[in-house]
Design an enzyme around this catalytic site. Structure first.
Site, mmCIF file in Angstrom:
data_model
loop_
_atom_site.group_PDB
_atom_site.id
_atom_site.type_symbol
_atom_site.label_atom_id
_atom_site.label_comp_id
_atom_site.label_asym_id
_atom_site.label_seq_id
_atom_site.Cartn_x
_atom_site.Cartn_y
_atom_site.Cartn_z
ATOM 1 N N LYS A 1 10.569 21.928 8.243
ATOM 2 C CA LYS A 1 11.610 22.934 8.466
ATOM 3 C C LYS A 1 12.953 22.256 8.736
ATOM 4 C CE LYS A 1 9.917 23.022 13.174
ATOM 5 N NZ LYS A 1 8.897 23.594 14.041
ATOM 6 N N TYR B 1 40.337 11.908 25.129
ATOM 7 C CA TYR B 1 40.661 13.236 25.659
ATOM 8 C C TYR B 1 40.316 13.350 27.130
ATOM 9 C CZ TYR B 1 41.419 15.145 20.982
ATOM 10 O OH TYR B 1 41.893 15.411 19.736
HETATM 11 C C1 LIG Z 1 8.079 22.643 14.537
HETATM 12 C C2 LIG Z 1 6.664 23.008 14.649
HETATM 13 C C3 LIG Z 1 5.659 22.041 14.522
HETATM 14 C C4 LIG Z 1 5.965 20.561 14.486
HETATM 15 O O1 LIG Z 1 6.262 20.150 15.794
HETATM 16 P P1 LIG Z 1 6.611 18.641 16.197
HETATM 17 O O2 LIG Z 1 6.728 18.688 17.676
HETATM 18 O O3 LIG Z 1 7.904 18.324 15.528
HETATM 19 O O4 LIG Z 1 5.511 17.786 15.718
HETATM 20 C C5 LIG Z 1 4.346 22.478 14.497
HETATM 21 N N1 LIG Z 1 4.038 23.787 14.624
HETATM 22 C C6 LIG Z 1 4.975 24.755 14.786
HETATM 23 C C7 LIG Z 1 4.569 26.160 14.935
HETATM 24 C C8 LIG Z 1 6.315 24.390 14.817
HETATM 25 O O5 LIG Z 1 7.245 25.326 14.992
#
Ligand SMILES: *Cc1c(COP(=O)(O)O)cnc(C)c1O
Length: 367
Positions: free
Chosen positions: A39, A258
């Site tokens: 994702k 800044y």
């Molecule tokens: C993002 C996600 C993962 C992967 O998680 P990591 O901690 O990056 O290994 C697995 N399952 C679900 C439902 C997620 O949203």
């Protein structure tokens, strides 16, 4: 092109390290199927480059957050299963089916819409997501109980996966881990039997009782440490390097950046590097992070600007800090998880914030 030849900032992404991390996780799983969470553009690393590498390494199951991410991934990979964690967008269920995407069914409404499509188009595969402690996506216990007493809600659906997600897997001793596992087992018993999935990256390292039939690592593939209290078993994937654009010799007391947030009391040398929060070098790293020149750590001083940061390079010799000198920012001598912690965030957020302004160089370093 190597970083030293490039004009400005370079993000190097080691696809060989991603394949190697996939194999490491597979070994850890001892025969249990290993999916990949890709994702958010493969955690900012670049799904178009990453997904084919994972597929070539043997990955047949991919998880994304949104339907549009799934469509983009399907155009890259015709074969593997693709699960949409957020579920189908209402009214777009048929599009999932037409592109062979599996929406996770997160509530009774999503189940109803998928079952309606099944009545029109014939039996459909279904992925059920149960909420065992996140209070986020997935069916809570009372909806699972409802499904158990009204099993006709699943008519026309082939349960091919029942999944849940761990809240505290990165903290191996946290009582939530066992609690969620027991809740998962209890809820699954009320449903038709189907392959199960619970573990994310860290979950894989909690032990075989968390592995079930499929694991869904994300961050570990991209080099994040799934075992934060132990050395990182993963190969490093990203390295962000830039070059000094200007060096200022300070001989009288002065402030840097800044808000005049950093005060230089005496003679010092300040190097300016053209990376800022617009490039994902978060403002919370101001005055806290370090960079490295020739392997030597130098502090980031003053506030991170949109396009620039300042380094106090007084401890290095002038010839080591000329304009054009390469500076490591993330990766190599500046480990992702260590820099993230200094910015009060996690590797996930630094990765997914990586900017689009610098050159991205994909290499195959580890094979
Ligand atoms: C993002 C996600 C993962 C992967 O998680 P990591 O901690 O990056 O290994 C697995 N399952 C679900 C439902 C997620 O949203």
């Amino acid at each position: 092109m190597r970083p030293s030849d490039a004009a400005g900032t370079m993000l190097t992404i080691d696809l060989g390290a991603i394949a190697s991390n996939y194999r490491t996780l597979n070994d850890q799983l001892g025969g249990v199927r290993c999916a990949a969470a890709v994702k958010a553009n493969a955690y900012g690393v670049g799904v178009a480059q990453v997904a084919p590498v994972l597929a070539a390494a043997g990955c047949n199951d991919f998880f994304v957050a949104t339907q549009d991410e799934a469509l983009a991934l399907r155009s890259l990979l015709p074969e593997p299963t693709i699960t949409v964690l957020n579920g189908a967008d209402p009214g777009r269920e048929a599009e999932c089916l037409d592109h062979d995407l599996r929406p996770a069914l997160n509530d009774l409404g999503q189940i109803e819409r998928w079952a309606t499509l099944a009545r029109e188009r014939g039996r459909l595969d279904a992925v059920l997501h149960l909420d065992t402690g996140m209070c986020r996506l997935g069916l809570p216990a009372y909806e699972v109980e409802r499904l158990a007493t009204e099993p006709e809600r699943l008519d026309g659906l082939n349960l091919i996966l029942i999944m849940s997600h761990l809240a505290c897997a990165d903290d191996a001793g946290h009582p939530m881990n066992q609690q969620q596992r027991m809740t998962f087992d209890r809820l699954r018993q009320m449903l038709p039997s189907a392959p199960a999935s619970l573990a994310n990256s860290s979950g894989i390292y909690l032990g075989p009782e968390f592995h079930y039939d499929l694991a869904r690592p994300g961050v570990a593939l991209y080099g994040g440490n799934p075992t934060p209290d132990k050395p990182n078993p993963m190969a490093e994937v990203i390295r962000l390097q830039s070059k000094i654009v200007q060096v200022r010799d300070v001989d009288s007391p002065q402030t840097v950046g800044y808000g005049a947030a950093h005060r230089v009391a005496g003679p010092a040398r300040i190097a300016t590097v053209p990376v800022g929060y617009a490039d994902g070098y978060r403002r919370s790293l101001s005055g806290r992070a370090f960079a490295a020149i020739g392997g030597a750590r130098v502090p980031v001083v003053g506030r991170v600007s949109m396009d620039l940061i300042s380094l106090d390079v007084s401890t290095l010799r002038p010839e080591q800090t000329r304009p054009g000198t390469t500076v490591d920012l993330i990766g190599g001598p500046c480990p992702l998880d260590e820099i993230s912690a200094l910015g009060e965030t996690i590797g996930y957020e630094l990765l997914t914030s990586l900017g689009q302004r610098y050159e991205r160089c994909y290499i195959d370093g580890v094979s």
